[in-house]
Structures are given as C-alpha cells and as structure tokens.
Scaffold this active site. Structure first.
Site, mmCIF file in Angstrom:
data_model
loop_
_atom_site.group_PDB
_atom_site.id
_atom_site.type_symbol
_atom_site.label_atom_id
_atom_site.label_comp_id
_atom_site.label_asym_id
_atom_site.label_seq_id
_atom_site.Cartn_x
_atom_site.Cartn_y
_atom_site.Cartn_z
ATOM 1 N N MET A 15 38.644 56.146 59.188
ATOM 2 C CA MET A 15 39.668 56.362 60.199
ATOM 3 C C MET A 15 39.045 56.453 61.583
ATOM 4 O O MET A 15 38.013 57.118 61.776
ATOM 5 C CB MET A 15 40.455 57.640 59.905
ATOM 6 N N CYS A 96 41.529 60.375 50.480
ATOM 7 C CA CYS A 96 41.493 61.036 51.781
ATOM 8 C C CYS A 96 42.039 62.462 51.676
ATOM 9 O O CYS A 96 43.133 62.672 51.156
ATOM 10 C CB CYS A 96 42.296 60.244 52.806
ATOM 11 N N HIS A 167 34.401 57.607 45.398
ATOM 12 C CA HIS A 167 33.595 58.500 46.225
ATOM 13 C C HIS A 167 33.125 59.622 45.304
ATOM 14 O O HIS A 167 33.934 60.384 44.774
ATOM 15 C CB HIS A 167 34.444 59.062 47.368
ATOM 16 N N GLY A 208 29.607 57.352 48.930
ATOM 17 C CA GLY A 208 29.292 58.738 49.236
ATOM 18 C C GLY A 208 27.816 59.002 49.419
ATOM 19 O O GLY A 208 27.033 58.869 48.481
ATOM 20 N N GLY A 209 27.418 59.329 50.639
ATOM 21 C CA GLY A 209 26.058 59.768 50.902
ATOM 22 C C GLY A 209 24.991 58.698 50.865
ATOM 23 O O GLY A 209 23.797 59.019 50.872
ATOM 24 N N ARG A 230 29.302 56.027 56.856
ATOM 25 C CA ARG A 230 28.770 56.403 58.167
ATOM 26 C C ARG A 230 27.422 55.747 58.483
ATOM 27 O O ARG A 230 27.127 55.461 59.639
ATOM 28 C CB ARG A 230 28.662 57.926 58.256
#
Length: 331
Positions: A15, A96, A167, A208-209, A230
């Site tokens: 998002m 989410c 995730h 995830g991670g 990210r």
C-alpha cells in the site's frame, strides 16, 4: 485452464508504494518478475475512476491486481472489470491486518472464514479466464497455523484458486499495529514449506522477511515462488540481478543510462497528464545503495523534485551524481 505460470519471483503488493510509477521502475530492472498492484477494494473498482485505479503501462506485464473484499458478487464484478482491463492475474487479499480492512470485514480477518473466501474465489473464477490467486497469512490471533493454514488452503484450492502466496507470519488483529504486524510476529517458513509438501501439485509461494536474492534462492529449494516486499522497494537495484540469478537469463551488465532515460520519459508523460515529478521520483531513492554517490542521488531526488518548475532533468542530475560505471561492479 493452463497451469499457473512459474513466477519464481514476485514483487509484493504494498500500500502507498507499488503504484504504476513504482511498477514502471521495477519493470525496467527485471523483465521476468511478477509485479503486483497495491490492494484495490472491490467497491472502488465498481464505483471509482477506473483509469486512476487500474491504469498501467503495457510494459508492466506480467502484472497482477490485488483485490480487497469479502462479497463474492462484488469481487466477481471487480475481477471481470480488471481482467478486461488486461491484468494477468487477480489476487484476493487475505492477509492485510489494517484497521480499515478489518472494519470492512476483509483482509487477514478472512483467515477465520475459509468457506467465505472459497465462495469469493469461486465467484471470480466463474467470470475470468486469468488465474485467480490468494495471498494469506499462516493464521490470525489465537489460531493454530497447523490447522488454520491448511483449512484455508483446502477451501480455496477446492474452489479453483490457481496459487497460494503465504506471508509466513501470523497477523495479530488485536494488540499490534499494521506496521508491527510486518515485523513482530515470528516468521515460520517451515510451516509454509510443509504446506508445499502437503500440496505438491499446487503453486505455493512464500513472503515475509526476505532481504536478498540469496534468500530467494534458498526458499526456492522448498516452494515454487518467493515474494519480495520492502527489500525490493528500499534496495531496488537488486532487481537488476533477478532475471539472471533467478530465471537463468544471460548475466549482462545493466545499461543504467537506458533506465535513466526511460524514467525521464515516463516522468515527462506523467507531468504532461497533470501529475507531479515526485510521484515518480519518490520510488527511485532506493536505487544504488552502497554505491559511491548514492547519498547525493537521494538528496537530489528528495529535494529538487518537489521544487516549483522541477522537471525530468532532475532525474538526469541525480544519476549524474553516481558513478554508473561502478554500479555493475558493486552488484
């Protein structure tokens, strides 16, 4: 229905981050990774500005739209609109944990309602020819992932889901913020690995991670695909290695001047249509981590792009601060 494509690497839906400008940048770095949009709520697709919500550049293919919602009829209508718009995949958000999503009775809270998720998947599958997939957590709150994750998997796969992206964390809907839910619940990669063992003929992807391509390659020993979040955003240059390291394409030096010129042309087109330069440049600051000149690159993009009258030449100025000849060596 053809077999789900073997997307060994995907860029996660994020998002406020994976908008069309971010995806344009990412596609300039990797031709093979699957790109995801931000989550778009089904009601918005049915009643909103479609070009603003769904518009994308043809170069972004393969690109998947992530939908949020829990009403099978609305999701089916939104999925049909998105498929007609040209998306390569429709993904349902079952992961989410934000308050806004919970108040709408969708996202991670749907982990508690696998049969409803199955009805949503079946409704979408009935009206589109592109793959319909689900992105979920391993459980929420007090759920036991050993039962919650397989229960969801069985329900959605029986309903026709083409793939499941997991995730590998629980979401705590009570007591943790959305930001904390990205870091605090412990990762349980082994649970996702076991899910793949339980469903050997189904595409199972993990999220995830994951921080680098070495970790991606390790996960691919256990599952079919890996989703970068990210790490792909904050260190976007690593995507330039994806096609060679993950997909086995020829390992050729990146021509960063081509990427610079493409981003300048993209920014100019966006500004001609009424947009602002920083809509594009804000996604570029994660390039060139650890390369001499990267700090100045970030400074130029962050400060100059918001000045009155700033144009695509700011991108050229920022690239000029970096020793482009050293980047491939650093990679």
């Amino acid at each position: 229905m053809p077999e789900y494509p073997k997307y060994r690497l995907a860029i996660a839906p994020m998002m406020d981050w994976t908008d069309r400008h971010c995806r344009f940048l990412h596609r300039s770095l990797t031709k093979r990774a699957l790109l995801y949009t931000e989550m778009v709520v089904a009601d918005a697709v049915l009643h909103g500005d479609l070009e603003r919500l769904l518009g994308f550049d043809a170069c972004e293919h393969p690109v998947a739209l992530q939908l949020g919602g829990s009403d099978p009829e609305k999701l089916a209508k939104a999925a049909k609109i998105a498929a007609d718009y040209g998306y390569d995949e429709i993904n349902l958000n079952v992961g989410c944990p934000s308050d806004r999503v919970q108040s709408g009775a969708f996202g991670a809270c749907l982990m508690r309602e696998p049969e409803l998720v199955a009805r949503c998947v079946a409704a979408m599958k009935a009206v589109v020819d592109v793959p319909v997939t689900v992105k979920c957590r391993i459980g929420v709150d007090e759920q036991d992932p050993e039962t919650a994750l397989p229960a969801l998997a069985v329900a959605v796969l029986d309903a026709g889901a083409d793939a499941l992206w997991v995730h590998a964390r629980k979401a705590w809907l009570e007591g943790l913020s959305p930001k904390e839910n990205r870091d605090v619940p412990p990762l349980d990669y082994d649970r996702v690995y076991r899910l793949k063992q339980e469903f050997p003929n189904v595409f199972i992807g993990i999220n995830g991670g994951v921080v680098d391509l070495n970790q991606v390659l390790e996960h691919l020993n256990h599952v079919d695909g890996v989703m970068l979040g990210r790490a792909a955003y904050h260190n976007a240059s690593l995507l330039a290695e994806v096609d060679a390291r993950i997909y086995g394409e020829p390992d050729l030096p990146v021509d960063w001047t081509v990427i610079r010129d493409a981003m300048m042309a993209h920014a100019e087109a966006h500004m001609v249509s009424g947009g602002r330069l920083n809509h594009v440049t804000r996604h570029m600051v994660g390039l060139f981590q650890g390369v001499p000149g990267a700090r100045r690159f970030r400074q130029i993009l962050s400060t100059e792009s918001v000045r009155k009258g700033a144009g695509p030449e700011v991108i050229a100025e920022a690239f000029g601060a970096v020793d482009l000849s050293a980047i491939n060596e650093a990679a």
